[in-house]
Design an enzyme around this catalytic site. Structure first.
Site, PDB file in Angstrom:
ATOM      1  N   HIS A 125       0.818  -1.228   0.000  1.00 22.15           N
ATOM      2  CA  HIS A 125       0.000   0.000   0.000  1.00 22.15           C
ATOM      3  C   HIS A 125       0.849   1.275   0.000  1.00 22.15           C
ATOM      4  CE1 HIS A 125      -3.662  -2.226   0.444  1.00 22.15           C
ATOM      5  NE2 HIS A 125      -3.333  -2.696   1.632  1.00 22.15           N
ATOM      6  N   ASP A 162      -2.897 -10.529  -2.228  1.00 21.23           N
ATOM      7  CA  ASP A 162      -3.464  -9.978  -0.993  1.00 21.23           C
ATOM      8  C   ASP A 162      -4.911  -9.570  -1.290  1.00 21.23           C
ATOM      9  OD1 ASP A 162      -2.332  -8.521   1.793  1.00 21.23           O
ATOM     10  OD2 ASP A 162      -4.066  -7.511   0.904  1.00 21.23           O
ATOM     11  N   HIS A 164      -6.493  -7.055  -0.448  1.00 23.93           N
ATOM     12  CA  HIS A 164      -6.625  -5.619  -0.713  1.00 23.93           C
ATOM     13  C   HIS A 164      -5.842  -5.249  -1.975  1.00 23.93           C
ATOM     14  CE1 HIS A 164      -7.059  -6.087   3.735  1.00 23.93           C
ATOM     15  NE2 HIS A 164      -8.115  -5.344   3.510  1.00 23.93           N
ATOM     16  N   ASP A 249      -4.889 -12.505   3.582  1.00 17.88           N
ATOM     17  CA  ASP A 249      -6.123 -12.025   4.188  1.00 17.88           C
ATOM     18  C   ASP A 249      -7.366 -12.304   3.350  1.00 17.88           C
ATOM     19  OD1 ASP A 249      -4.987 -10.232   2.415  1.00 17.88           O
ATOM     20  OD2 ASP A 249      -4.914  -8.550   3.822  1.00 17.88           O
TER      21      ASP A 249
HETATM   22 ZN   LIG Z   1      -4.344  -6.968   2.784  1.00 21.40          ZN
END
Ligand SMILES: [Zn+2]
Length: 312
Positions: A125, A162, A164, A249
């Site tokens: 991120h 991931d 996200h 996740d």
């Molecule tokens: Zn994540």
């Protein structure tokens, strides 16, 4: 097979400033306890070196590196509502990025065909000038940029599984056609980017693949997107190095998202990637990102490393 980490990565503790933070040192302890129980699956462990400043500067402006360093030097604090850096976080961040770099050097130096870098804080991120989403520096992006700038590689494929969207990695390589970035992620959750229509910009158009999936998505959808949409494009790209932004996740037990993978699902994705990469003659390195249910995280890392190491 080489596994990189460093005890400094256990000293980064966002809970010091943001109580109850899910990105906690216990994540790495759980992973390493599960691996130790299994004799490290036969992998050789190496200490992650600290990333050199020149390596970080491949993807981050000097001002960003200095701002993180100074924040940590002054005792640290919260950067936003979910991102924290404390006094020990700068060293952890250097080791986290440095592990990804050392793994990449080993992969491209022919020492091993597969690697895993288990560092904290995670990275995907972190945008060029902005720490966010628990991430300070973009570890996988630093490693990919290093491969191209210094290690004689012309094309790197980054798969981000991931749950996200890997907005930082996407932004860093948005305009480039020497890094193919593919992200499968749950749509509508943090960080909000990663629409299917966003395929990169300028010379990088067509070199970003964003595949948002709905909440509740199971293994079948993830595997079919990987097999039918991502890997065929990657095959045409002919990568010389494959890096996985390996967050766990999307596991059904994870508290931060609503996908429904199991530990074995990550093993299946890793097997597909390893088999494809072998066909391209490219080594494969995984870099730890998220994953916040401790047991699920540890089992998923074991499944991934087992699958990566297996001869396809
Ligand atoms: Zn994540």
């Amino acid at each position: 097979m080489l596994y990189f980490s460093h005890r400094a990565c256990l000293e980064h503790d966002p809970g010091q400033g943001l109580p109850g933070h899910p990105e906690r040192p216990e994540r790495l302890r759980a992973i390493e306890a599960a691996l130790a129980e299994r004799d490290w699956l036969g992998w050789e462990r190496r200490e992650a070196p600290a990333a050199r400043e020149e390596e970080l500067l491949l993807v981050h402006p000097r001002e960003h590196v200095e701002a993180i360093r100074e924040l940590c030097r002054s005792g640290g604090g919260a950067i936003d509502v979910d991102t924290f850096a404390g006094a020990a976080s700068y060293e952890a961040a250097l080791r986290s990025a440095g592990g990804a770099c050392a793994m990449t050097r080993a992969l491209l130096g022919g020492e091993t065909q597969v690697g895993f870098s288990a560092g904290r804080p995670p990275g995907h991120h972190a945008e060029p000038s902005r720490a966010m989403g628990f991430c300070l520096f973009d570890n996988v992006a630093v490693a990919a940029a290093l491969a191209i700038a210094e290690l004689g590689v012309e094309r790197v494929f980054i798969l981000d599984w991931d749950v996200h969207h890997g907005n930082g990695t996407a932004e860093i390589f948005r305009h480039r056609n020497d890094v193919l970035f593919a992200s499968i992620h749950q749509g509508g959750i943090f960080p909000g980017s990663g629409a299917r229509e966003d395929a990169g910009s300028g010379p990088g158009e067509g070199f970003t693949i964003n595949l948002p999936v709905p909440a509740g998505s199971e293994e079948g959808l993830w595997l079919s997107l990987l097999e039918r949409e991502v890997l065929p494009v990657a095959a045409r790209f002919e990568p010389q190095l494959v890096l996985i932004s390996a967050g766990f996740d999307a596991h059904r037990d994870d508290p931060l998202a609503e996908c429904r993978l199991e530990a074995a699902s990550f093993g299946r994705m890793a097997s597909l990637v390893r088999a494809a990469a072998d066909g391209w003659g490219a080594p494969v390195g995984a870099v730890l990102e998220g994953g916040y249910a401790l047991e699920a995280l540890a089992e998923s890392v074991v499944a991934t490393m087992t699958a990566l190491a297996a001869e396809p």
